[in-house]
Design an enzyme around this catalytic site. Structure first.
Site, short mmCIF file in Angstrom:
data_model
loop_
_atom_site.label_atom_id
_atom_site.label_comp_id
_atom_site.label_asym_id
_atom_site.label_seq_id
_atom_site.Cartn_x
_atom_site.Cartn_y
_atom_site.Cartn_z
N ARG A 106 0.72 -1.34 0.02
CA ARG A 106 -0.13 -0.21 0.01
C ARG A 106 0.99 1.28 0.00
O ARG A 106 0.54 2.36 -0.47
CB ARG A 106 -0.70 0.12 1.38
N ARG A 109 -7.63 1.91 28.38
CA ARG A 109 -7.50 2.75 27.04
C ARG A 109 -8.14 4.03 27.42
O ARG A 109 -9.52 4.01 27.82
CB ARG A 109 -8.04 2.24 25.79
N HIS A 133 1.62 6.94 28.21
CA HIS A 133 0.96 5.91 28.90
C HIS A 133 1.27 6.37 30.25
O HIS A 133 2.34 6.85 30.64
CB HIS A 133 1.32 4.33 28.95
N CYS A 168 5.19 -1.81 25.80
CA CYS A 168 5.48 -0.33 26.09
C CYS A 168 4.95 0.00 27.43
O CYS A 168 5.94 0.47 28.19
CB CYS A 168 4.22 0.48 25.19
N1 LIG Z 1 2.03 2.25 18.89
C1 LIG Z 1 2.76 2.09 20.08
O1 LIG Z 1 2.91 2.78 21.11
C2 LIG Z 1 3.42 0.84 20.33
C3 LIG Z 1 4.37 0.48 21.46
C4 LIG Z 1 5.15 -0.73 21.56
C5 LIG Z 1 5.11 -1.67 20.65
N2 LIG Z 1 4.16 -1.36 19.49
C6 LIG Z 1 4.31 -2.49 18.62
O2 LIG Z 1 4.97 -2.05 17.31
C7 LIG Z 1 4.39 -2.56 16.14
C8 LIG Z 1 4.08 -1.42 15.20
O3 LIG Z 1 3.13 -0.74 15.74
P1 LIG Z 1 2.29 0.61 15.27
O4 LIG Z 1 1.58 1.37 16.35
O5 LIG Z 1 3.61 1.60 14.96
O6 LIG Z 1 1.29 0.39 14.19
P2 LIG Z 1 0.86 0.85 12.81
O7 LIG Z 1 1.05 2.57 13.10
O8 LIG Z 1 -0.38 0.54 12.42
O9 LIG Z 1 1.73 0.76 11.62
C9 LIG Z 1 1.90 -0.61 11.27
C10 LIG Z 1 3.01 -0.63 10.18
O10 LIG Z 1 3.05 -2.15 9.61
C11 LIG Z 1 3.20 -1.83 8.43
N3 LIG Z 1 2.68 -3.06 7.62
C12 LIG Z 1 1.21 -3.47 7.79
N4 LIG Z 1 1.35 -4.88 6.97
C13 LIG Z 1 2.43 -4.83 6.18
C14 LIG Z 1 3.13 -6.01 5.50
N5 LIG Z 1 2.43 -6.88 4.82
N6 LIG Z 1 4.44 -5.80 5.14
C15 LIG Z 1 5.37 -4.82 5.46
N7 LIG Z 1 4.66 -3.79 6.50
C16 LIG Z 1 3.47 -3.92 6.72
C17 LIG Z 1 2.23 -0.58 7.97
O11 LIG Z 1 2.69 -0.37 6.69
P3 LIG Z 1 1.60 0.44 5.68
O12 LIG Z 1 1.38 1.52 6.26
O13 LIG Z 1 2.05 0.27 4.35
O14 LIG Z 1 0.26 -0.43 5.76
C18 LIG Z 1 2.91 0.23 8.95
O15 LIG Z 1 4.10 0.79 8.77
C19 LIG Z 1 3.36 -3.46 16.54
O16 LIG Z 1 3.84 -4.88 16.88
C20 LIG Z 1 2.65 -2.71 18.09
O17 LIG Z 1 2.31 -3.74 19.00
C21 LIG Z 1 3.46 -0.16 19.31
#
Ligand SMILES: NC(=O)c1ccc[n+]([C@@H]2O[C@H](COP(=O)([O-])OP(=O)(O)OC[C@H]3O[C@@H](n4cnc5c(N)ncnc54)[C@H](OP(=O)(O)O)[C@@H]3O)[C@@H](O)[C@H]2O)c1
Length: 335
Positions: free
Chosen positions: A40, A235, A242, A129
């Protein structure tokens, strides 16, 4: 430090975007950057160190010749790409929960158990986190006397659910301001003007997977296999950072004054006793920085060996992206 070839897997996400910012801010010497996302996003541009890079679709061939891959995708995607990353010889520092409990994968918060990172066999996991933020707050106390158990309640920002969580709160607030009915898509209930006491999927014991991470991951990070944690994850309609209320029991009694001194001396932590007329941090105070702020350290009135405290930390930075880049820096400096 030599120069490194680094990929950010999930470079368009909340964590991936922050990783790019932090690699730059920490002045990590990067000779090649590969921003990877899904099909995408392929072709779109991201800026790094003043230069535009084209986003590529992640495939099994994306990792050849790299030194490090910083993972910022969900667990299923992380599992999907881990074999190709391993084959490439790059060290994979993963933010998802996919590998956090695997015995041969170190689970690392550099200030607490940084030395564990050196035992990696190609994958290092970044903890959950809330686990990072809560453990940063209590690790100084644990060094005086080991923590036997904790009762924890989290107040988690919507950005913890990624870009979709941020959009949902923004759209619902706009809808409410316009007198319209907010649309509910990402969370199970309306989050604007509300709180939701259930995060992640059921674990199978009346707790959620998110709630059990604090115990399961905390045991590995603190090297306390008997640690018990009772956690409720909530949440809240906060954009970023957090907040966590922790009540803990130590093996030997730790006084409030000893606890305050230990918290104040712990790297990456700021003790709040007086800040803008308050004795506690709020999530707005801690957003966009790496420090975990800790306040309201007091005796637990129900337990002679108990202490209670309040902490806040930016979960996209110290709870995810900064912690991962700090692990990378630790390995790079030792190499
Ligand atoms: N948000 C937080 O505060 C937080 C804290 C600690 C850990 N995490 C962990 O960090 C990870 C990312 O979280 P996020 O919050 O950044 O999520 P997010 O904003 O939803 O981002 C998800 C990412 O994954 C990519 N992605 C989805 N499908 C894919 C595929 N088939 N191939 C390659 N890339 C793909 C997306 O790319 P597209 O844009 O192209 O779809 C986007 O770059 C998760 O495992 C989450 O549990 C998050």
């Amino acid at each position: 430090m030599k120069e490194y070839k680094i990929a950010v897997l999930g470079a368009t996400g909340a964590v991936g975007q922050e990783m790019l910012k932090i690699l730059e801010e920490y002045k990590i010497p990067v000779s090649e950057l590969r921003p990877l996302a899904s099909a995408r996003s392929a072709g779109a541009a991201v800026t790094f160190q003043g230069r535009e890079y084209v986003l590529q679709e992640a495939t099994d061939d994306s990792f050849e010749g790299l030194d490090f891959v910083l993972g910022a995708v969900e667990g299923d995607m992380s599992r999907r790409f881990a074999p190709a990353i391993k084959k490439s010889g790059a060290v994979y520092i993963d933010n998802s929960s996919a590998f956090r409990l695997e015995p041969d994968v170190p689970l690392v918060v550099p200030e607490i158990n940084g030395e564990d990172a050196f035992a990696n066999q190609g994958i290092i996991a970044n903890p959950n986190c809330c686990t990072i933020i809560a453990l940063m707050a209590v690790a100084g106390i644990a060094r005086i006397s080991p923590i036997e158990n904790m009762v924890v309640c989290t107040y988690q920002a919507v950005s913890g659910a990624g870009q979709n969580g941020i959009k949902e709160l923004e759209q619902q607030m706009n809808a409410l301001a316009a007198g319209e009915q907010p649309e509910v898509k990402t969370f199970a209930a309306q989050i604007a003007l509300n709180v939701i006491p259930f995060i992640d999927a059921p674990y199978g014991n009346d707790y959620t997977k998110e709630e059990m991470k604090m115990q399961n991951e905390g045991r590995r990070i603190l090297h306390e296999p008997e640690l018990k944690v009772n956690c409720t994850c909530v949440r809240v309609p906060v954009m970023r950072s957090h907040s966590i209320a922790v009540t803990l029991r130590t093996r030997e009694k730790v006084s409030v004054e000893e606890a305050k001194a230990a918290v104040a001396a712990f790297p990456g932590v700021r003790l709040i006793e007086e800040y803008k007329g308050r004795c506690y941090p709020t999530p707005l105070d801690t957003s966009d920085q790496d420090l975990v702020w800790v306040g309201r350290i007091r005796d637990d009135l129900t337990d002679d060996r108990g202490l209670t405290l309040w902490c806040c930390g930016d979960q996209i930075r110290k709870g995810a992206a900064s912690n991962a880049v700090q692990i990378l820096k630790l390995l790079a400096e030792k190499a």
